[in-house]
Design a protein around this motif. Structure first.
Motif, short mmCIF file in Angstrom:
data_model
loop_
_atom_site.label_atom_id
_atom_site.label_comp_id
_atom_site.label_asym_id
_atom_site.label_seq_id
_atom_site.Cartn_x
_atom_site.Cartn_y
_atom_site.Cartn_z
N GLU A 51 0.74 -1.18 -0.19
CA GLU A 51 -0.02 -0.12 0.02
C GLU A 51 0.91 1.37 -0.07
N VAL A 52 1.85 1.09 0.62
CA VAL A 52 2.82 2.49 0.84
C VAL A 52 3.85 2.60 -0.42
N ILE A 53 4.82 1.51 -0.40
CA ILE A 53 5.77 1.60 -1.34
C ILE A 53 5.56 1.21 -2.56
N LYS A 54 4.33 0.39 -2.63
CA LYS A 54 3.76 0.04 -4.17
C LYS A 54 4.64 -1.11 -4.97
N THR A 55 4.94 -1.88 -4.16
CA THR A 55 6.10 -2.88 -4.86
C THR A 55 5.23 -3.76 -5.57
N GLY A 56 3.95 -4.22 -5.39
CA GLY A 56 3.42 -5.26 -6.02
C GLY A 56 3.00 -6.21 -5.02
N PHE A 111 -1.20 5.59 9.52
CA PHE A 111 -1.19 6.90 9.52
C PHE A 111 -0.61 7.37 7.83
N LYS A 112 -1.12 6.46 6.82
CA LYS A 112 -0.64 6.73 5.51
C LYS A 112 -1.32 7.97 4.78
N ASN A 113 -2.59 8.34 5.16
CA ASN A 113 -3.38 9.39 4.49
C ASN A 113 -2.68 10.66 5.03
N ASP A 114 -2.22 10.65 6.53
CA ASP A 114 -1.72 11.87 6.88
C ASP A 114 -0.07 11.94 6.67
N ILE A 115 0.67 10.91 6.38
CA ILE A 115 1.92 10.95 5.84
C ILE A 115 1.84 11.59 4.39
N ASP A 116 0.69 11.15 3.57
CA ASP A 116 0.65 11.77 2.20
C ASP A 116 0.73 13.01 2.06
N ILE A 117 0.16 13.70 2.89
CA ILE A 117 -0.13 15.06 2.98
C ILE A 117 1.07 15.79 3.48
N SER A 118 1.97 15.23 4.20
CA SER A 118 3.26 15.66 4.46
C SER A 118 4.27 15.54 3.62
N VAL A 119 4.07 14.33 2.84
CA VAL A 119 4.93 14.06 1.69
C VAL A 119 4.89 15.13 0.72
N VAL A 120 3.80 15.56 0.52
CA VAL A 120 3.48 16.83 -0.61
C VAL A 120 4.26 17.97 -0.24
N ALA A 126 11.57 20.43 -1.61
CA ALA A 126 12.49 19.84 -2.17
C ALA A 126 12.85 20.37 -3.64
N ILE A 127 11.49 20.59 -4.20
CA ILE A 127 11.65 21.32 -5.51
C ILE A 127 11.76 22.93 -5.45
N GLU A 229 7.53 9.75 -4.02
CA GLU A 229 6.95 9.83 -2.88
C GLU A 229 6.55 8.62 -1.98
N ASN A 230 6.82 7.32 -2.89
CA ASN A 230 6.58 5.99 -2.10
C ASN A 230 7.94 5.41 -1.61
N ALA A 231 9.16 6.21 -1.44
CA ALA A 231 10.38 6.07 -1.05
C ALA A 231 10.42 5.93 0.51
N LEU A 232 10.85 4.82 1.16
CA LEU A 232 10.46 4.66 2.48
C LEU A 232 11.36 5.53 3.68
N LEU A 233 12.56 6.13 3.25
CA LEU A 233 13.27 7.17 3.94
C LEU A 233 12.19 8.37 4.24
N ILE A 234 11.65 8.85 2.76
CA ILE A 234 11.01 10.05 2.64
C ILE A 234 9.89 9.96 3.34
N ARG A 235 9.04 8.99 3.39
CA ARG A 235 7.89 8.69 4.18
C ARG A 235 7.98 8.76 5.89
#
Length: 329
Positions: A51-56, A111-120, A126-127, A229-235
């Motif tokens: 679900e998080v890293i999307k590896t299949g 906390f995936k959904n909350d982390i997604d917001i923080s990743v954005v 970073a940009i 955005e799916n990198a473990l260390l970034i999340r």
């Protein structure tokens, strides 16, 4: 149930099955406590990968099985190991590391959904930083500040030249003669030279700005493309950034992490606090008897101290010596 528990904990089923109920209860409890972190690791590692890293699905399933197997071996070693305080400290350290990693993994899922917001937010930062770094580097490589300084100096010079020309025309300064005379033409010509230099400098700056904007835009697009955005260390970084910034999130995260720590650390807690049972005392007795037996066999004068004493030749010679000694007596 008891047979499965003995397999999980590495105990002898034949000995345990004939022992006291308290011994059986402890073995079963240790097996259940052992399965809690294993189950948590199986589900959390699968969900983390899928679900998080999307590896299949297949890769996530393999990841979950490998993580579960590693934790199984670690928990089994913790249960089977028995020794001094250094080994106890090692057990606690292993338990702490496994608990910390396990809690982070499950937190990433919960906390995936909350982390997604923080990743954005991290991505945008970073940009922005990539663009800023590219702009600073461009200015250094192309002497951008030198061009800006030259334009500022030329602007001041042109403004002064315009004022001098106008003052010469109305007779305020200079030759004090109003009208367009020879001095006025000289000053006006000098003003035009400065104006042309200023225009050339502005054109150069405009060209540099165009190149700079293109370079900055390219750097931003490159960072946006490279940012995973799916990198473990970034999340993980996003998780802790969210915890630091939001007090309510910090409270919920702390409580949930402590709960995961309790589940992960349960085996170590039971191992250190549960009093010894009759089965464990029996194992200690067997070990002690074996140790005493070996010490006895190694003692001088034991039947196996000198293996040569049991040889037939030695027995014959010894028997003859005894008979001769009897004759002299």
């Amino acid at each position: 149930m008891l047979k499965t528990a003995c397999f999980l904990t590495g105990d002898n089923y034949q000995l345990v099955s004939n022992d006291t109920p308290a011994s059986k209860k402890k073995i079963t409890a240790m097996a259940i406590a052992m399965m809690l972190p294993i189950t948590i690791w199986l589900f959390s590692s699968f969900l983390l990968a899928f679900e998080v890293i999307k590896t299949g699905f297949i890769s996530s399933l393999i990841t979950a099985l490998v993580c579960g197997l590693i934790v199984f071996f670690i928990e089994k070693l913790v249960i089977m190991a028995d020794g001094n305080r250094w080994l106890t400290l090692f057990r606690i350290s292993i338990g702490f590391i496994v608990a910390a990693l396990g809690s982070i993994a499950i937190d990433e899922v919960v906390f995936k959904n909350d982390i997604d917001i923080s990743v954005v937010s991290l991505k945008n930062e970073a940009i922005r930083k990539a663009k800023q770094d590219e702009e600073n580097q461009f200015k250094i490589n192309n002497n951008y500040q030198k061009v800006e300084l030259a334009i500022a100096n030329l602007t001041n010079k042109y403004s002064t030249a315009v004022n001098n020309t106008l003052a010469e025309a109305d007779g305020t300064t200079g030759s004090k003669k109003s009208g367009v005379g020879s001095i006025y033409r000289i000053k006006d010509k000098a003003k035009e030279v400065i104006r042309k230099d200023l225009e050339a400098a502005n054109q150069k700056l405009a060209l540099l700005d165009k190149e700079k904007n293109e370079a900055v835009k390219k750097a931003g697009l490159g960072m946006e493309k490279d940012f995973n955005e799916n990198a473990l260390l970034i999340r993980i970084k996003a998780l802790f950034a969210l915890v630091i910034c939001d007090r309510y999130m910090a409270i919920v995260y702390t409580l949930f992490t402590l709960l995961m720590f309790f589940f992960e650390f349960l085996v170590v807690i039971l191992k250190l606090t549960w009093k010894k049972t009759n089965y464990e005392r029996k194992l200690a007795m067997i070990e002690k008897i074996g140790e005493e037996r070996i010490l006895y066999l190694l003692r001088k004068g034991s039947p196996v101290y000198d293996p040569g004493l049991d040889l037939q030749q030695m027995v014959t010679v010894k028997s003859g010596l005894i008979k001769k000694a009897a004759v002299f007596d």
